[in-house]
Structures are given as C-alpha cells and as structure tokens.
Write a protein that holds these residues in place. Sequence first.
Motif, mmCIF file in Angstrom:
data_model
loop_
_atom_site.group_PDB
_atom_site.id
_atom_site.type_symbol
_atom_site.label_atom_id
_atom_site.label_comp_id
_atom_site.label_asym_id
_atom_site.label_seq_id
_atom_site.Cartn_x
_atom_site.Cartn_y
_atom_site.Cartn_z
ATOM 1 N N VAL A 99 0.838 -1.202 0.000
ATOM 2 C CA VAL A 99 0.000 0.000 0.000
ATOM 3 C C VAL A 99 0.873 1.253 0.000
ATOM 4 O O VAL A 99 1.895 1.310 0.700
ATOM 5 N N ILE A 100 0.480 2.232 -0.795
ATOM 6 C CA ILE A 100 1.036 3.589 -0.710
ATOM 7 C C ILE A 100 -0.153 4.522 -0.561
ATOM 8 O O ILE A 100 -1.063 4.504 -1.398
ATOM 9 N N SER A 101 -0.145 5.304 0.492
ATOM 10 C CA SER A 101 -1.333 6.116 0.747
ATOM 11 C C SER A 101 -0.982 7.364 1.549
ATOM 12 O O SER A 101 0.042 7.422 2.226
ATOM 13 N N ARG A 102 -1.845 8.322 1.443
ATOM 14 C CA ARG A 102 -1.791 9.451 2.354
ATOM 15 C C ARG A 102 -2.455 9.011 3.649
ATOM 16 O O ARG A 102 -3.400 8.201 3.616
ATOM 17 N N ILE A 103 -1.976 9.498 4.784
ATOM 18 C CA ILE A 103 -2.631 9.150 6.047
ATOM 19 C C ILE A 103 -3.031 10.430 6.772
ATOM 20 O O ILE A 103 -2.405 11.487 6.618
ATOM 21 N N HIS A 129 3.983 0.334 13.602
ATOM 22 C CA HIS A 129 2.664 0.441 14.206
ATOM 23 C C HIS A 129 2.233 -0.952 14.655
ATOM 24 O O HIS A 129 2.499 -1.946 13.975
ATOM 25 N N LYS A 130 1.550 -1.032 15.786
ATOM 26 C CA LYS A 130 1.230 -2.344 16.360
ATOM 27 C C LYS A 130 0.335 -3.181 15.449
ATOM 28 O O LYS A 130 0.375 -4.418 15.489
ATOM 29 N N ASN A 131 -0.493 -2.539 14.629
ATOM 30 C CA ASN A 131 -1.371 -3.281 13.713
ATOM 31 C C ASN A 131 -0.872 -3.251 12.267
ATOM 32 O O ASN A 131 -0.885 -4.269 11.579
ATOM 33 N N ALA A 132 -0.444 -2.094 11.796
ATOM 34 C CA ALA A 132 -0.052 -1.938 10.390
ATOM 35 C C ALA A 132 1.363 -2.430 10.110
ATOM 36 O O ALA A 132 1.742 -2.593 8.956
ATOM 37 N N GLY A 133 2.167 -2.666 11.160
ATOM 38 C CA GLY A 133 3.529 -3.151 10.964
ATOM 39 C C GLY A 133 4.492 -2.029 10.647
ATOM 40 O O GLY A 133 4.237 -0.857 10.937
ATOM 41 N N LYS A 134 5.628 -2.379 10.016
ATOM 42 C CA LYS A 134 6.632 -1.379 9.689
ATOM 43 C C LYS A 134 6.177 -0.570 8.478
ATOM 44 O O LYS A 134 5.692 -1.118 7.499
ATOM 45 N N LEU A 135 6.401 0.747 8.588
ATOM 46 C CA LEU A 135 5.963 1.662 7.544
ATOM 47 C C LEU A 135 7.054 2.685 7.267
ATOM 48 O O LEU A 135 7.779 3.086 8.177
ATOM 49 N N LYS A 136 7.139 3.081 6.009
ATOM 50 C CA LYS A 136 8.005 4.204 5.670
ATOM 51 C C LYS A 136 7.122 5.412 5.427
ATOM 52 O O LYS A 136 6.215 5.368 4.595
ATOM 53 N N ILE A 137 7.360 6.483 6.175
ATOM 54 C CA ILE A 137 6.548 7.690 6.032
ATOM 55 C C ILE A 137 7.390 8.779 5.375
ATOM 56 O O ILE A 137 8.484 9.108 5.857
ATOM 57 N N VAL A 138 6.888 9.322 4.273
ATOM 58 C CA VAL A 138 7.508 10.476 3.631
ATOM 59 C C VAL A 138 6.704 11.707 4.034
ATOM 60 O O VAL A 138 5.511 11.798 3.720
ATOM 61 N N ILE A 191 1.864 16.884 4.549
ATOM 62 C CA ILE A 191 1.210 15.727 3.916
ATOM 63 C C ILE A 191 2.051 14.481 4.170
ATOM 64 O O ILE A 191 3.130 14.315 3.582
ATOM 65 N N PRO A 192 1.609 13.576 5.070
ATOM 66 C CA PRO A 192 2.341 12.332 5.297
ATOM 67 C C PRO A 192 1.890 11.257 4.298
ATOM 68 O O PRO A 192 0.703 10.950 4.195
ATOM 69 N N ILE A 193 2.840 10.705 3.537
ATOM 70 C CA ILE A 193 2.575 9.608 2.609
ATOM 71 C C ILE A 193 3.248 8.367 3.173
ATOM 72 O O ILE A 193 4.453 8.375 3.466
ATOM 73 N N VAL A 194 2.501 7.289 3.324
ATOM 74 C CA VAL A 194 3.027 6.078 3.923
ATOM 75 C C VAL A 194 3.159 4.978 2.875
ATOM 76 O O VAL A 194 2.340 4.878 1.961
ATOM 77 N N ILE A 235 8.209 6.742 -3.973
ATOM 78 C CA ILE A 235 6.938 6.762 -3.242
ATOM 79 C C ILE A 235 6.085 7.949 -3.692
ATOM 80 O O ILE A 235 4.882 7.801 -3.960
ATOM 81 N N ILE A 236 6.701 9.113 -3.809
ATOM 82 C CA ILE A 236 5.956 10.306 -4.221
ATOM 83 C C ILE A 236 5.428 10.153 -5.642
ATOM 84 O O ILE A 236 4.264 10.458 -5.922
ATOM 85 N N GLU A 237 6.278 9.677 -6.556
ATOM 86 C CA GLU A 237 5.870 9.538 -7.961
ATOM 87 C C GLU A 237 4.754 8.523 -8.126
ATOM 88 O O GLU A 237 3.813 8.727 -8.893
#
Length: 455
Positions: free
Chosen positions: A247-251, A300-309, A318-321, A332-334
């Motif tokens: 998944v790549i998403s804004r949060i 995150h305890k449920n989502a696991g390891k994440l990279k946040i830009v 704007i956090p993009i995960v 990730i941005i592109e």
Amino acid sequence: MNLQEQILSAINTTLKNPIYQTLQLLNIKSILHRANFVKKREGVAPYLVVLHFVYMLVMNKKISSFMHQSNESFKKDTYYRLLQNSSYNWRKLLSLSTLKIIKLLHKVQDASSIKVFIMDDTVEGKTGKYIEGSRDGLWSNKEKRTIRGINVVSLNYSDGYSNFMIDFAMSMGNYARVKVEEFSTELDIRCNAYKRRMEIMEGKSKIALAMVKRAVHSGIYADYLLVDSWYSKPAFIQEMNDLGLKVISRIANNTKIWNFNDKEKTLNAMYEKHKKLKNAKVGTYGKKIRFSYFSTVVEHKNAGKLKIVFIKTTDNLIPIVSTDLELNDEEIIEIYKRRWDIEQGYKELREYFGFGQEENRIYEALIARMTLSFFAYNIVSYINRISHEPKTIGGLFKDLECELYTLSIAMQAFIEIMDKIAQIDEIVKNNKDFTSIIATLRSATQELLGFRCER
C-alpha cells in the motif's frame, strides 16, 4: 466457408468496426454467459442489447433518441428489461471483461512498468426524492457543499498508460432517502440483485476491502494499492498486508487513528523531531507547487513497519506512507501521484460515457446503467491503447462516434443500391443467388453493427 461467413469476412476486411472487433476479441458472449446473461426462449439475445447500450454511450444517445434514429433498434421494454433483470450478475460482467482486457494488454505493456490498483469514491448529485440508493448529507468537492445524491466507491487499475474500472459499489449509510426494505422491487434472496443490494448498508471501508479481495482473487495483479487518507487506516493496511498487497497512501494527521510504537507516537511529534535531524530535499508538483520532503521508518502495532515520507508545502503537512520499505522517497511520491488517474477516469466517465446522468430510480437499474458506462469506458480505453496513434479519450470518443455513423450509413447505402439492382429483371434471371446475397448482407450488417443508424 458458407455465404454468410464469406460476406462477414469480406465486410470485416473492408469495413472495420473497432467496438465490435474488441467485443469479439474479449469473447463477450462467453463472458455474458458466465455472468448469467442467458437468453430466454423468447426475446432478444442479451449480447445484442448490451452492444446497443455501448453504441448509445459512445454516440451520447439516450434510449429514446437512439430508438428514434435507429430503424433496427429494439422496443423500449427490451432495454429496460435488461437494466432491471435481477438474475444478471453485473459485477461479474465488469470484472471478467476487465480481466480479459488486462491479459490482452500484456503484449503491449512494458514488463517493468508499475501496475497499481486505485481505490476512491465519488459523489453524484441526484435530486429525485425516491431514487433508491441515494442519501442526504453527501459532501461534494465539486460544489463545495453537502448535496443529495449517490456515493460510488470504485476500484481502478492503471499501468501508467491506460486506466480501467474493475469494480464499484454504492454506499448509502444512515442517511438514506429510501430504506432498503422500502425499495420498490421485491427480490428473491437467492438472486444476484439481492446479493448486490445487501452491500449498500455496509461502510465504505468494508466495501473497499471486499473489492480489493475480489480483484486479487480474480487474478488481476498490481504492484501497489493507492488510497487516500479516508481509507488508509491501520486495520485496512493490516488486511492488505495479510493479502500480500503493498500500500502507498496518504494518512490522516489524526492522533486517534495513528499512534506509533516509537518514542514520538504522533505524526506531528515525528515531523518536529526529524526535520531537525535530516536534510530535507526539495521537489515540485506541476509548475507552481514547491515542497520539501524527508522520510523515516516507524512501526505500528497493527499496520507493521511503515516508511513515512513527510511532504511540507507552504500550507500543509502531507504524510505519505508506504508498506514497501525498499522504495526511496522519490519513488513513493511519484507512484502516489498516479492516484490522480482515477480522478481523470471519473472526469472522462462523466463527460463521455453518461456516468452520473442515469435517469433510473430503481437501484438495480442504476447498478446496471453504471456498469455499462464503466464497461464502455474500458472498451474505448483498450481501443485507444492498442491503436498506433493513441489519443485522448475525448478525441478517440469523437472519432468512434463518427466512425459508427459512417459505417452504418455506408453499409445501408450499399445495400439499398443492391436492392435497386435486384429490381432489374435480367440480373435476377441470370443470378438466382443475388437476392439471397442481399438478404445475407443485410443480416451480416445488422450483426456487425448491431443496429441501423440514420442521421
């Protein structure tokens, strides 16, 4: 090869109808049969009625105007029966045809291109008080106010060059204008329409999750799922992890939704800490928007390891995960920018394929009519992709509309000339097959074009 086959072959060689040829390539009759579009003992084959609807959408005609201009159109009830038939599986028609189109695209796709699913929803205004599936209190980004209408959640596939609609559902929530139990048509609980009706009261997150699961299980492959902050919640990302889909998403910068295992548990706290420690890079979006960005890896305890830009513009943070930790910030941005593809798809659906202009009050007919819009959009997108000189959807749309007129008029004019020749006694005497050829030509033309259209 019999006479009918010879004439069909000759017409196909000389006059090409790209819509009909694409439907043949998809083996649409088999797809319709698998989706339970079965012809009754009496009546018109569903394939021909679906073909007529595709032509209506491409030529921007309503049923009434199409019937007025087409001598070979069916009776009005034939079209409305197709829209309201409770046994037809409209979702399966859309998913099977999209799967076949994507498989056909493999021969023109760059193997290294990134394929994505895009999940989003849109609001279409509906003013009628008794439109089933509509609700009050929907926020319209276009009108910048709450309106009465329908909320459509949809799943799109993009390979960076072409977009296709895979699935959709309507979400009604607790502000329904007409309650489900008050819908005008009583349905057998075993039929496809009843199953489709039951999802309308489920929340958008549950609807979205079910769509992605269906797409993955059907065999459609994508490298990433792109969603906006509304859908991107820890539980949703966890479900995607279990499904094996990145998944790549804004949060949302919301402490009630996002709390991390790190010392800095909130997005704001992480941003404030890391902006002092890291050298932010500079990027641009379009010609006017400049931003700075940097990234960090969190858990995150449920989502696991994440990279946040973290992307910082003049006015917004704007956090993009990304659940793919191997991607760099720029990638990730592109990739996330491609979420715009579905917005462009909605725009083209509204402008060229009648989406949002449905005049149906019955829920099942609305589902059918929107499916046909998505189906026609996919067909035209495919034709555009495989053509040697791809155009904008709008440009191709106009060309197809003109081409359908030209094909139908040319063939009908030719047959009328043949009719005149057949009235010459000497020709009829010397060629007993002549009238048979004319009859076969007429039948073949109707089969290839699906209708006779006169301007």
